[in-house]
Design a protein around this motif. Structure first.
Motif, PDB file in Angstrom:
ATOM      1  N   LYS A  78       0.835  -1.196   0.000  1.00  0.00           N
ATOM      2  CA  LYS A  78       0.000   0.000   0.000  1.00  0.00           C
ATOM      3  C   LYS A  78       0.875   1.252   0.000  1.00  0.00           C
ATOM      4  O   LYS A  78       0.640   2.183  -0.769  1.00  0.00           O
ATOM      5  CB  LYS A  78      -0.915  -0.014   1.219  1.00  0.00           C
ATOM      6  N   TYR A  79       1.893   1.271   0.845  1.00  0.00           N
ATOM      7  CA  TYR A  79       2.795   2.421   0.891  1.00  0.00           C
ATOM      8  C   TYR A  79       3.591   2.546  -0.406  1.00  0.00           C
ATOM      9  O   TYR A  79       3.842   3.655  -0.880  1.00  0.00           O
ATOM     10  CB  TYR A  79       3.738   2.320   2.086  1.00  0.00           C
ATOM     11  N   LEU A  80       3.993   1.424  -0.952  1.00  0.00           N
ATOM     12  CA  LEU A  80       4.722   1.455  -2.225  1.00  0.00           C
ATOM     13  C   LEU A  80       3.845   1.994  -3.342  1.00  0.00           C
ATOM     14  O   LEU A  80       4.284   2.800  -4.168  1.00  0.00           O
ATOM     15  CB  LEU A  80       5.229   0.058  -2.567  1.00  0.00           C
ATOM     16  N   GLY A  81       2.588   1.589  -3.387  1.00  0.00           N
ATOM     17  CA  GLY A  81       1.666   2.090  -4.399  1.00  0.00           C
ATOM     18  C   GLY A  81       1.409   3.578  -4.255  1.00  0.00           C
ATOM     19  O   GLY A  81       1.352   4.313  -5.254  1.00  0.00           O
ATOM     20  N   ALA A  82       1.276   4.050  -3.027  1.00  0.00           N
ATOM     21  CA  ALA A  82       1.075   5.487  -2.803  1.00  0.00           C
ATOM     22  C   ALA A  82       2.304   6.281  -3.226  1.00  0.00           C
ATOM     23  O   ALA A  82       2.192   7.347  -3.843  1.00  0.00           O
ATOM     24  CB  ALA A  82       0.748   5.754  -1.346  1.00  0.00           C
ATOM     25  N   ALA A  83       3.479   5.752  -2.926  1.00  0.00           N
ATOM     26  CA  ALA A  83       4.708   6.440  -3.320  1.00  0.00           C
ATOM     27  C   ALA A  83       4.857   6.473  -4.835  1.00  0.00           C
ATOM     28  O   ALA A  83       5.255   7.496  -5.408  1.00  0.00           O
ATOM     29  CB  ALA A  83       5.916   5.759  -2.679  1.00  0.00           C
ATOM     30  N   LEU A  84       4.539   5.371  -5.488  1.00  0.00           N
ATOM     31  CA  LEU A  84       4.622   5.347  -6.951  1.00  0.00           C
ATOM     32  C   LEU A  84       3.602   6.277  -7.591  1.00  0.00           C
ATOM     33  O   LEU A  84       3.903   6.957  -8.578  1.00  0.00           O
ATOM     34  CB  LEU A  84       4.429   3.919  -7.461  1.00  0.00           C
ATOM     35  N   ILE A 135      -4.804  10.415  -5.504  1.00  0.00           N
ATOM     36  CA  ILE A 135      -4.825   8.953  -5.600  1.00  0.00           C
ATOM     37  C   ILE A 135      -4.016   8.321  -4.479  1.00  0.00           C
ATOM     38  O   ILE A 135      -4.427   7.321  -3.882  1.00  0.00           O
ATOM     39  CB  ILE A 135      -4.327   8.494  -6.991  1.00  0.00           C
ATOM     40  N   SER A 136      -2.865   8.906  -4.151  1.00  0.00           N
ATOM     41  CA  SER A 136      -2.076   8.328  -3.071  1.00  0.00           C
ATOM     42  C   SER A 136      -2.788   8.461  -1.724  1.00  0.00           C
ATOM     43  O   SER A 136      -2.714   7.564  -0.895  1.00  0.00           O
ATOM     44  CB  SER A 136      -0.694   8.978  -3.011  1.00  0.00           C
ATOM     45  N   PHE A 137      -3.512   9.577  -1.499  1.00  0.00           N
ATOM     46  CA  PHE A 137      -4.299   9.690  -0.277  1.00  0.00           C
ATOM     47  C   PHE A 137      -5.422   8.650  -0.259  1.00  0.00           C
ATOM     48  O   PHE A 137      -5.738   8.093   0.790  1.00  0.00           O
ATOM     49  CB  PHE A 137      -4.881  11.090  -0.125  1.00  0.00           C
ATOM     50  N   MET A 138      -6.015   8.417  -1.423  1.00  0.00           N
ATOM     51  CA  MET A 138      -7.072   7.401  -1.474  1.00  0.00           C
ATOM     52  C   MET A 138      -6.513   6.010  -1.181  1.00  0.00           C
ATOM     53  O   MET A 138      -7.153   5.197  -0.517  1.00  0.00           O
ATOM     54  CB  MET A 138      -7.746   7.417  -2.859  1.00  0.00           C
ATOM     55  N   ILE A 139      -5.297   5.743  -1.647  1.00  0.00           N
ATOM     56  CA  ILE A 139      -4.669   4.443  -1.371  1.00  0.00           C
ATOM     57  C   ILE A 139      -4.354   4.317   0.113  1.00  0.00           C
ATOM     58  O   ILE A 139      -4.586   3.267   0.737  1.00  0.00           O
ATOM     59  CB  ILE A 139      -3.400   4.261  -2.235  1.00  0.00           C
ATOM     60  N   LEU A 140      -3.821   5.366   0.704  1.00  0.00           N
ATOM     61  CA  LEU A 140      -3.383   5.288   2.102  1.00  0.00           C
ATOM     62  C   LEU A 140      -4.529   5.236   3.098  1.00  0.00           C
ATOM     63  O   LEU A 140      -4.445   4.545   4.107  1.00  0.00           O
ATOM     64  CB  LEU A 140      -2.483   6.488   2.429  1.00  0.00           C
ATOM     65  N   PHE A 141      -5.593   5.974   2.844  1.00  0.00           N
ATOM     66  CA  PHE A 141      -6.625   6.137   3.860  1.00  0.00           C
ATOM     67  C   PHE A 141      -7.910   5.342   3.585  1.00  0.00           C
ATOM     68  O   PHE A 141      -8.926   5.608   4.202  1.00  0.00           O
ATOM     69  CB  PHE A 141      -6.948   7.619   4.044  1.00  0.00           C
ATOM     70  N   THR A 142      -7.868   4.398   2.683  1.00  0.00           N
ATOM     71  CA  THR A 142      -9.046   3.543   2.471  1.00  0.00           C
ATOM     72  C   THR A 142      -8.688   2.101   2.723  1.00  0.00           C
ATOM     73  O   THR A 142      -7.589   1.709   2.828  1.00  0.00           O
ATOM     74  CB  THR A 142      -9.611   3.679   1.053  1.00  0.00           C
TER      75      THR A 142
END
Length: 142
Positions: A78-84, A135-142
């Motif tokens: 999840k963190y890797l996807g948000a960073a990417l 998008i990264s906020f959506m990945i991190l907080f959902t």
């Protein structure tokens, strides 16, 4: 033991390498043509520090409670996807603004009334970075 003493010194020397062409340019008045090698050396120093600090036990990801396995594989991905999402969208925005801004400046120099229209294209390039951040906020907080 000698390795733990020499590697940080090498890393610090590599991090200070970009200052060599700057100092040479100040003293001689010439611009540094090969500064990219010094910047790559600094990047190598950073990588070396990132390898040294965890090996020497200077930095620990585990809490004092002993919760070493707090992050699961899914959390890490999840963190890797948000960073990417953030990083790649910012690179795309940089490319877009890098191409649109000189064209906007050229258009404004020929016709000052074209400023508003030209700025729209530059702002659209910046929107790419904002979308990646959302998008990264959506990945991190959902």
């Amino acid at each position: 033991m000698l390795l733990y003493l020499l590697l940080p010194l090498v890393a610090i020397a590599m991090l200070m390498a970009p200052l060599i062409p700057v100092y040479a340019g100040i003293t001689t008045g010439k611009k540094a043509k090969h500064a990219i090698w010094f910047n790559l050396c600094a990047f190598g120093g950073l990588i070396l520090l990132m390898l040294i600090l965890p090996l020497g036990g200077f930095v620990s990801a585990a809490a004092a409670d002993g919760v070493a396995g707090a992050l699961s594989t899914g959390e890490g991905i999840k963190y890797l996807g948000a960073a990417l999402a953030t990083g790649l969208s910012c690179i795309g925005a940089g490319v877009a603004v890098g191409n649109a801004a000189p064209a906007a400046i050229g258009a404004c120099s020929e016709d000052p009334k074209a400023f508003g229209k030209a700025m729209i294209f530059v702002v659209m390039g910046e929107g790419i970075a904002i979308y990646g951040l959302v998008i990264s906020f959506m990945i991190l907080f959902t």
